[in-house]
Write an enzyme that holds these catalytic residues in place. Structure first.
Site, PDB file in Angstrom:
ATOM      1  CG  HIS A  34      -2.090   0.891   1.155  1.00 20.78           C
ATOM      2  ND1 HIS A  34      -2.351   1.701   0.064  1.00 20.78           N
ATOM      3  CD2 HIS A  34      -3.102   1.123   2.041  1.00 20.78           C
ATOM      4  CE1 HIS A  34      -3.461   2.384   0.295  1.00 20.78           C
ATOM      5  NE2 HIS A  34      -3.926   2.066   1.481  1.00 20.78           N
ATOM      6  CD  GLN A  73      -2.592   4.914   4.803  1.00 22.74           C
ATOM      7  OE1 GLN A  73      -3.681   4.864   4.237  1.00 22.74           O
ATOM      8  NE2 GLN A  73      -2.302   5.866   5.669  1.00 22.74           N
TER       9      GLN A  73
HETATM   10  N1   CP Z   1      -6.388   3.746   4.270  1.00 20.19           N
HETATM   11  C1   CP Z   1      -7.064   3.510   3.132  1.00 20.19           C
HETATM   12  O1   CP Z   1      -6.492   3.143   2.107  1.00 20.19           O
HETATM   13  O2   CP Z   1      -8.383   3.775   3.226  1.00 20.19           O
HETATM   14  P1   CP Z   1      -9.490   3.403   2.140  1.00 20.19           P
HETATM   15  O3   CP Z   1      -9.582   1.891   2.102  1.00 20.19           O
HETATM   16  O4   CP Z   1     -10.753   4.037   2.667  1.00 20.19           O
HETATM   17  O5   CP Z   1      -9.093   3.947   0.814  1.00 20.19           O
HETATM   18  N1  NVA Z   2      -4.609  -3.955   5.294  1.00 20.70           N
HETATM   19  C1  NVA Z   2      -5.837  -3.244   4.997  1.00 20.70           C
HETATM   20  C2  NVA Z   2      -5.551  -1.833   4.624  1.00 20.70           C
HETATM   21  C3  NVA Z   2      -6.780  -1.016   4.366  1.00 20.70           C
HETATM   22  C4  NVA Z   2      -6.489   0.387   3.958  1.00 20.70           C
HETATM   23  C5  NVA Z   2      -6.580  -3.965   3.892  1.00 20.70           C
HETATM   24  O1  NVA Z   2      -5.951  -4.386   2.920  1.00 20.70           O
HETATM   25  O2  NVA Z   2      -7.801  -4.098   3.998  1.00 20.70           O
END
Ligand code: CP
Ligand code: NVA
Length: 300
Positions: A128, A131
Site C-alpha cells: 500500500h 498510504q
Molecule cells: N487507508 C485507506 O487506504 O483507506 P481506504 O480503504 O478508505 O481507501
Molecule cells: N490492510 C488493509 C488496509 C486497508 C487500507 C486492507 O488491505 O484491507
C-alpha cells in the site's frame, strides 16, 4: 519514476523527494497555479472498497487540472473476466494515467507494462505505497523525521501495510519492530530477501511497542479476508490500548491507516486520544498522492 507500484522499488532519494514535494503542495494548496494534469483523464480502477484513497485521488487529480474517471471493477468488463492485459491495452490508448486497487500485485505490474501508462498502486494484497508515503509525511510533521526513532507495527505481520513498512524501514534505515501473532509473522524467505537488520519481528506486542516513538496498527483481517475468523482469533492481546502505550517512548504518536475497528486492533480510547494525528495522516493521503501525480505526469 515512471510508476508507483511498490515501496520496495523506491529509493530513499525517491521517498524524500516525494515527501518534500508533498509538503510544498500541502502548504500551497489552493494557491499553486501549476496544472500538470491539465487536459488529462486518469482512470481509477477499484476492485475493493475505498473511502480515503478514492476521494483523495479524485480531489487530487482535479486540483492538478485533470479529470478522474472512477471505474469500479463491476462497472467494466474486468469484473466479468476480461484480462487485465486487454483492459490495459484499451485504456492505454484512451487515458493518461491509472490508479489501481486490486488483489494481486502482478495485476498492477501487468497493467503498467501493457498500458504504458503511468500507473499507481492504490493497494494490493502485497503493498500500500500511497498510504506509507502519507504515514511518513505525518511522522515528519509530528516528530521532525525518523532519524533515531523506533517505529512499531502491531498486528498482521505480513499484510500489505506491514510489507510496505518493512521496505520503507529498509530504505530509510529507521528501527522497525513488528509485533504479530506467530501465524502472521513474515516468512523467513521474505526476511531474507528484505535483508534489513533494522527490522525485527516478535510475537510479543508489548516488546515491539516498548520504547517506540511511533505505534502503528491496521485491521487484523484485510479486505478479502473478512471470513477468516480463525485468523482473527490469533490476535488476542494485540489491541493497541492504554496499557500497551504505557511502554512506548514519551511523546509517542499513534498511526492507523483506517478504517479502524475499535475494540479489535485499537481501543476506542486510544483512537480518540490520537485522533488528531490519525486524521492528519488521512488528510496527508491527498498531499502525498498529489506529489506522486506531479512526479508521474507526462504531457497530454
Ligand atoms: N487507508 C485507506 O487506504 O483507506 P481506504 O480503504 O478508505 O481507501
Ligand atoms: N490492510 C488493509 C488496509 C486497508 C487500507 C486492507 O488491505 O484491507
Amino acid at each position: 519514476m515512471k510508476n508507483l507500484l511498490s515501496i520496495e522499488e523506491l529509493t530513499a532519494a525517491d521517498i524524500n523527494a516525494l515527501l518534500d514535494s508533498a509538503a510544498v503542495l500541502k502548504r500551497e494548496r489552493g494557491s499553486h497555479a501549476a496544472q500538470p494534469l491539465s487536459g488529462q483523464t486518469w482512470a481509477l480502477i477499484f476492485a475493493k472498497s475505498s473511502t480515503r484513497t478514492r476521494v483523495s485521488f479524485e480531489v487530487g487529480i482535479r486540483e492538478l487540472g485533470g479529470f478522474p474517471m472512477f471505474l469500479s471493477k463491476n462497472d467494466i468488463q474486468l469484473g466479468r473476466g476480461e484480462p487485465i492485459k486487454d483492459t490495459a491495452r484499451v485504456l492505454g490508448r484512451m487515458v493518461h494515467g491509472a490508479v489501481i486497487r486490486t488483489y494481486a500485485q502482478q495485476d498492477v505490474v501487468d497493467f503498467a507494462d501493457y498500458s504504458g501508462l503511468p500507473t499507481i498502486n492504490a493497494l494490493t494484497d502485497d503493498e500500500h505505497p500511497c498510504q506509507i508515503l502519507a504515514d511518513l509525511l505525518t511522522i515528519r510533521e509530528k516528530l521532525g523525521g525518523w532519524e533515531g526513532k523506533k517505529v512499531a507495527f502491531i498486528g498482521d505481520g505480513f499484510s500489505n501495510m506491514t510489507i510496505s513498512w518493512m521496505w520503507a524501514a529498509k530504505h530509510l534505515g529507521f528501527q522497525l519492530a513488528v509485533g504479530s501473532p506467530s501465524a502472521c509473522l513474515p516468512p523467513d524467505s521474505f526476511l531474507a530477501k528484505l535483508a534489513a537488520p533494522n527490522v525485527t519481528v516478535t510475537t510479543d506486542p508489548v516488546a515491539a511497542a516498548k520504547g517506540a516513538h511511533v505505534i502503528n496498527t491496521d485491521v487484523w483481517l484485510s479486505m478479502g479476508q473478512e471470513d477468516q475468523k480463525e485468523k482473527e482469533a490469533q490476535f488476542a492481546g494485540f489491541e493497541v490500548n492504554a496499557s500497551m502505550l504505557f511502554e512506548a517512548a514519551p511523546g509517542h504518536i499513534v498511526l492507523h491507516c483506517l478504517p479502524a475497528y475499535r475494540g479489535k486492533e485499537i481501543s476506542a480510547e486510544v483512537l480518540e486520544l490520537h485522533a488528531d494525528t490519525i486524521f492528519q495522516q488521512a488528510e496527508n493521503r491527498l498531499h502525498a498522492q498529489k506529489a506522486v501525480l506531479v512526479e508521474l505526469a507526462r504531457p497530454a
